[in-house]
Every structure is written in C-alpha cells, then in structure tokens.
Design a protein around this motif. Structure first.
Motif, PDB file in Angstrom:
ATOM      1  N   GLU A   1     -28.479   6.646 -21.906  1.00 43.54           N
ATOM      2  CA  GLU A   1     -28.857   6.245 -23.269  1.00 43.54           C
ATOM      3  C   GLU A   1     -27.623   6.044 -24.138  1.00 43.54           C
ATOM      4  O   GLU A   1     -27.571   5.109 -24.933  1.00 43.54           O
ATOM      5  CB  GLU A   1     -29.772   7.305 -23.879  1.00 43.54           C
ATOM      6  N   ASP A   2     -26.615   6.913 -23.974  1.00 40.18           N
ATOM      7  CA  ASP A   2     -25.390   6.764 -24.765  1.00 40.18           C
ATOM      8  C   ASP A   2     -24.658   5.467 -24.436  1.00 40.18           C
ATOM      9  O   ASP A   2     -24.032   4.855 -25.293  1.00 40.18           O
ATOM     10  CB  ASP A   2     -24.464   7.955 -24.521  1.00 40.18           C
ATOM     11  N   GLU A   3     -24.749   5.051 -23.172  1.00 40.15           N
ATOM     12  CA  GLU A   3     -24.042   3.856 -22.750  1.00 40.15           C
ATOM     13  C   GLU A   3     -24.694   2.572 -23.265  1.00 40.15           C
ATOM     14  O   GLU A   3     -24.076   1.517 -23.278  1.00 40.15           O
ATOM     15  CB  GLU A   3     -23.954   3.817 -21.220  1.00 40.15           C
ATOM     16  N   LEU A   4     -25.963   2.665 -23.684  1.00 41.88           N
ATOM     17  CA  LEU A   4     -26.642   1.463 -24.155  1.00 41.88           C
ATOM     18  C   LEU A   4     -26.059   0.966 -25.470  1.00 41.88           C
ATOM     19  O   LEU A   4     -25.993  -0.236 -25.718  1.00 41.88           O
ATOM     20  CB  LEU A   4     -28.146   1.741 -24.326  1.00 41.88           C
ATOM     21  N   GLN A   5     -25.631   1.892 -26.362  1.00 34.45           N
ATOM     22  CA  GLN A   5     -24.972   1.538 -27.629  1.00 34.45           C
ATOM     23  C   GLN A   5     -25.773   0.496 -28.418  1.00 34.45           C
ATOM     24  O   GLN A   5     -25.317  -0.611 -28.680  1.00 34.45           O
ATOM     25  CB  GLN A   5     -23.554   1.009 -27.367  1.00 34.45           C
ATOM     26  N   PHE A   6     -26.984   0.866 -28.754  1.00 39.75           N
ATOM     27  CA  PHE A   6     -27.822  -0.055 -29.516  1.00 39.75           C
ATOM     28  C   PHE A   6     -27.221  -0.334 -30.888  1.00 39.75           C
ATOM     29  O   PHE A   6     -26.702   0.554 -31.554  1.00 39.75           O
ATOM     30  CB  PHE A   6     -29.220   0.528 -29.704  1.00 39.75           C
ATOM     31  N   LYS A   7     -27.290  -1.579 -31.307  1.00 36.01           N
ATOM     32  CA  LYS A   7     -26.846  -2.018 -32.622  1.00 36.01           C
ATOM     33  C   LYS A   7     -28.035  -2.639 -33.354  1.00 36.01           C
ATOM     34  O   LYS A   7     -29.045  -2.987 -32.731  1.00 36.01           O
ATOM     35  CB  LYS A   7     -25.725  -3.059 -32.497  1.00 36.01           C
ATOM     36  N   PRO A   8     -27.938  -2.789 -34.683  1.00 35.68           N
ATOM     37  CA  PRO A   8     -29.069  -3.391 -35.422  1.00 35.68           C
ATOM     38  C   PRO A   8     -29.448  -4.771 -34.911  1.00 35.68           C
ATOM     39  O   PRO A   8     -30.588  -5.180 -35.021  1.00 35.68           O
ATOM     40  CB  PRO A   8     -28.542  -3.456 -36.861  1.00 35.68           C
ATOM     41  N   TYR A   9     -28.466  -5.501 -34.363  1.00 37.80           N
ATOM     42  CA  TYR A   9     -28.748  -6.842 -33.874  1.00 37.80           C
ATOM     43  C   TYR A   9     -29.202  -6.840 -32.406  1.00 37.80           C
ATOM     44  O   TYR A   9     -29.461  -7.884 -31.829  1.00 37.80           O
ATOM     45  CB  TYR A   9     -27.503  -7.729 -34.011  1.00 37.80           C
ATOM     46  N   ASN A  10     -29.270  -5.682 -31.730  1.00 38.46           N
ATOM     47  CA  ASN A  10     -29.628  -5.617 -30.313  1.00 38.46           C
ATOM     48  C   ASN A  10     -30.340  -4.290 -30.058  1.00 38.46           C
ATOM     49  O   ASN A  10     -29.756  -3.346 -29.543  1.00 38.46           O
ATOM     50  CB  ASN A  10     -28.382  -5.732 -29.446  1.00 38.46           C
ATOM     51  N   THR A 272     -25.272  -7.860 -38.037  1.00 37.51           N
ATOM     52  CA  THR A 272     -24.907  -8.966 -37.152  1.00 37.51           C
ATOM     53  C   THR A 272     -23.858  -8.483 -36.151  1.00 37.51           C
ATOM     54  O   THR A 272     -23.346  -7.360 -36.246  1.00 37.51           O
ATOM     55  CB  THR A 272     -24.333 -10.147 -37.958  1.00 37.51           C
ATOM     56  N   ARG A 273     -23.519  -9.333 -35.202  1.00 35.66           N
ATOM     57  CA  ARG A 273     -22.503  -8.972 -34.214  1.00 35.66           C
ATOM     58  C   ARG A 273     -21.089  -8.936 -34.802  1.00 35.66           C
ATOM     59  O   ARG A 273     -20.167  -8.459 -34.154  1.00 35.66           O
ATOM     60  CB  ARG A 273     -22.548  -9.949 -33.040  1.00 35.66           C
ATOM     61  N   LEU A 274     -20.929  -9.449 -36.015  1.00 35.91           N
ATOM     62  CA  LEU A 274     -19.612  -9.354 -36.666  1.00 35.91           C
ATOM     63  C   LEU A 274     -19.293  -7.923 -37.059  1.00 35.91           C
ATOM     64  O   LEU A 274     -18.121  -7.532 -37.106  1.00 35.91           O
ATOM     65  CB  LEU A 274     -19.560 -10.274 -37.890  1.00 35.91           C
ATOM     66  N   ASP A 275     -20.305  -7.138 -37.414  1.00 36.26           N
ATOM     67  CA  ASP A 275     -20.190  -5.682 -37.524  1.00 36.26           C
ATOM     68  C   ASP A 275     -18.928  -5.217 -38.277  1.00 36.26           C
ATOM     69  O   ASP A 275     -18.056  -4.552 -37.711  1.00 36.26           O
ATOM     70  CB  ASP A 275     -20.225  -5.089 -36.123  1.00 36.26           C
ATOM     71  N   PHE A 276     -18.813  -5.613 -39.591  1.00 35.98           N
ATOM     72  CA  PHE A 276     -17.705  -5.218 -40.477  1.00 35.98           C
ATOM     73  C   PHE A 276     -16.387  -5.950 -40.178  1.00 35.98           C
ATOM     74  O   PHE A 276     -15.440  -5.828 -40.932  1.00 35.98           O
ATOM     75  CB  PHE A 276     -17.436  -3.718 -40.452  1.00 35.98           C
ATOM     76  N   ALA A 277     -16.321  -6.667 -39.018  1.00 35.52           N
ATOM     77  CA  ALA A 277     -15.095  -7.407 -38.661  1.00 35.52           C
ATOM     78  C   ALA A 277     -13.860  -6.525 -38.763  1.00 35.52           C
ATOM     79  O   ALA A 277     -12.854  -6.879 -39.390  1.00 35.52           O
ATOM     80  CB  ALA A 277     -14.952  -8.659 -39.523  1.00 35.52           C
ATOM     81  N   PHE A 278     -13.951  -5.370 -38.126  1.00 32.66           N
ATOM     82  CA  PHE A 278     -12.850  -4.398 -38.104  1.00 32.66           C
ATOM     83  C   PHE A 278     -12.432  -3.940 -39.504  1.00 32.66           C
ATOM     84  O   PHE A 278     -11.274  -3.582 -39.728  1.00 32.66           O
ATOM     85  CB  PHE A 278     -11.624  -4.956 -37.359  1.00 32.66           C
ATOM     86  N   GLY A 279     -13.343  -3.985 -40.445  1.00 34.16           N
ATOM     87  CA  GLY A 279     -13.045  -3.522 -41.799  1.00 34.16           C
ATOM     88  C   GLY A 279     -12.330  -4.531 -42.668  1.00 34.16           C
ATOM     89  O   GLY A 279     -11.843  -4.190 -43.759  1.00 34.16           O
TER      90      GLY A 279
END
Length: 388
Positions: A1-10, A272-279
């Motif tokens: 489950e930890d390896e799945l790393q769900f994100k809001p876009y996935n 989104t997959r941009l996910d803060f764009a590294f801040g």
C-alpha cells in the motif's frame, strides 16, 4: 500500500482483463463494461499502459522546466526591483532638501491650502476623505475676509459672501489676494448662494445636484495643484508623482500575483501531476511579495520635486508632524492668534484639525468660547467636514 503512493490525480488502480474463446464471459459477467472486438486488443492495452507508465517521467520533465523558468522569472523580478534606484536616477533627477526638520513650528510660506496638502502627502498616503481641502478653502476665505461664517442652529452654518470690490470702494483694508483654488471655491459659493448668503446644508445639497458644474469644479481643483506647483517652481512637471505612482502600481501587481501564486496556483497544482512543481510557485510568490513590500516602502523617494520643492516639502512635512504631535499643546506662540488661525486652516487641509482646536481650548479656556462666538469658522469643524 505504501508503494502505491496515491495522489489526488491518481486515486484508483485500473485492471484490464482480456479473455478469448468460449469462456470469455466467465470472469466478466459482473463487469460494468465489456468491449467486444475482433481486433487484437492486447497491443492497444499495452500501448495505453506504456503511456500511463511514462507519465511520471514526462511530467517530471515538465516540472523541471517550470521550476527553472519560474526561478529565472523570480531572479529577473528581484534584479529589476532592487535596481530601481539606479534605474530611476538614470531616467530622472531627484533633489535633496537643504534641511529636514522633524517639527516646523511656523508657516513655511504662503501656500494655497489645496497645494500645501498635495505637497505634504506627495510622498505618503493621503487621507481617504479629502473634504478637509474644501473646508480649509472655506476657512481661508473667511480669514481673508471674503466670507463670513456664523453658527446657525446646532449643526449648520450661515455663509455670507462679501464683495471685496465694495470693501475697497469703502476705503476698507483690501482683502488678501486669493489663490487659484480659493477663487474656484469662492465662485462655487457665488453660484449657489441666494443673494449673498447660503446655509452650509443648502450648499451641500445644491452642489451634489449640480453634477456637471461640480465635476468641472473638482477637475479644476486638481489642475490648480499642478498650476501652482509648476508656476511656483515646486515641481519638475505636471505629473510630478508619476514615477512614484508607477512603482506603487507595480507593487500592487506583485502583491496580487503573490496572493494568486501562494494560494490558488498551489492549490490547483496539488490536484494535478505538476504537484507544486518542486515549490517553484511558492518561490515566485514569495519573491513577488518581497518585491511588493520593497516597492511600497521606497516608492516615496521618487517624486519629481525641484530643489525648492524638496526644501518646501521638508518644512511643510515638519509642520504636519508638529500639528499632529503633542508639542503643539505647550507651544509658547499660542498667543499669536493670526498664526493659529492659519495653523487651523492648514491642519484642516491635512485632515488633522482636532489637535489645534484642543490646544486652543487648553491654552485659552476663557477665550476659547469667545473665539467660537466671534469667529464662527472655529466653532465646529464637523459642519464643514463634508462641504460636498
């Protein structure tokens, strides 16, 4: 489950089951969707899977590009902002006053109240309510004996217009000449008065209903500032606050972008997959905020006054500081009533008449009442606070 790393876009796992032959329905009878085809579907499924698997690397490259681009933009904004002084001094000439008194306890010069207020607030934020300018012009007309103001009931005043020409014919001491702004206000009174008198409340109502003339009057009052500034050698050009105003507009724009980047853009990118764009959005937003604060703090240094104007500004700003300070309460020159009449006029133009009236009451507790009765324009600032 930890390896799945769900994100809001996935937030789900997709399974695709391909079945052939007679038993193709065994595992798919309860499926929500079945797609029947005679084509070889496995290649298409593998292609879609490869595209999905490549998305992290693709969007990572996009994030790196956005990060580098926004860093360059942030660096450019920082350089441009902190190079403002060199840039401004290349484009314009700025002078320094001969002296900068913290307090100035006299009247620096015989300035029109309208222009004096514009000069005092040329490098700082002016009061939101500019009705003090019109009150000061009315008080100045009374001091110069062009009008008389008397209390009329608990919250009104009667304005009586005098005719300086008639005074001169009667061998009375000629009234002091009027400034451009005072002439405009005097003509406003003449326009709306019935005979030679008008109640303040009636003036307010008539001015508010005379849209076209009032609009022209307001524009001419603003033009009078420029005319006196240029003709008196106080300002370098008509748009003397132009550089300061431009910097303030830029500061406001940076502030708005900072709010957008630090809140909305970050929030949207999180889903989104941009996910803060590294801040990078945060870095650029913080940069805009810092530059905005810097420009707000330094814009006051870029007002196009002449050498004479800078010296006069320093004195009038010193008078403004004095009139709103506690030092006025113990001034030994309070017995000089003509001086204090002018103090009150300019304090009214600056939007701070309370200190002067309070000082008059403290220093002359017995005469203050007589002064109210004898000089109606001292009695209640409130009745002139909204000339229109």
């Amino acid at each position: 489950e930890d390896e799945l790393q769900f994100k809001p876009y996935n937030q789900y796992i997709e399974f695709e089951l391909v079945a052939y032959g007679e038993d193709m329905h065994i595992l798919t009878d309860s499926a929500l969707y079945n797609d029947y085809t005679y084509d070889y579907a496995l290649d298409e499924i593998r292609y879609d899977a490869d595209v999905e698997l490549s998305k992290p690397d693709t969007y990572n490259a996009v994030k790196i590009f956005i990060f580098i681009t926004l860093l360059i933009i942030a660096a450019s904004i920082l350089f441009k902002t902190f190079n403002t002084k060199n840039r401004m001094h290349t484009q314009h000439v700025f002078y320094e006053p001969a002296e900068v008194p913290e307090f100035y306890t006299g009247i620096p010069s015989d300035l029109d109240p309208n222009f004096a207020a514009a000069l005092v607030f040329s490098k700082s934020k002016s009061p939101k309510d500019d009705s003090g300018i019109y009150s000061a012009l009315l008080l100045s007309l009374a001091r110069k004996d062009y009008v008389e103001i008397e209390e009329y009931g608990p919250s009104d005043a009667m304005i009586t217009i005098k005719n300086p020409a008639q005074n001169q014919e009667a061998s009375i001491m000629p009234a002091e000449p009027l400034t451009e702004s005072e002439i405009l206000y005097y003509n406003l009174l003449v326009r709306h008065a019935s005979g030679n008198q008008i109640l303040m409340s009636h003036l307010q109502r008539r001015v508010s209903q005379d849209y076209e003339y009032t609009g022209t009057f307001e524009e001419n009052i603003k033009k009078a500032i420029t005319n006196q500034g240029v003709n008196g050698g106080y300002i370098q050009k008509a748009d003397f606050t132009g550089p300061k105003d431009q910097l303030l507009r830029t500061a406001k724009s940076y502030r708005n972008w900072a709010i957008i980047l630090l809140t909305f853009v970050n929030l949207i990118s999180y889903f989104t997959r941009l996910d803060f764009a590294f801040g990078s959005y945060t870095i650029l937003g913080a940069t805009c905020l810092i530059c905005s604060i810097y420009l707000y703090a330094t814009a006051k240094n870029y007002v196009l006054l002449t050498q004479v104007g800078e010296t006069e500004y320093a004195k009038w700003r010193g008078l403004y500081n004095y009139l709103k300070s506690d030092h006025i309460m113990s001034d030994s020159n309070v017995s000089n009533m003509p001086l204090w009449e002018r103090f009150f006029i300019y304090a009214t133009a600056f939007g701070i008449p309370t200190k002067v009236t309070k000082a008059l009451g403290v220093k002359f507790p017995e005469n203050a009442g007589a002064m109210d009765a004898g000089m109606g324009y001292y009695s209640d600032y409130g009745m002139f606070n909204n000339t229109y």
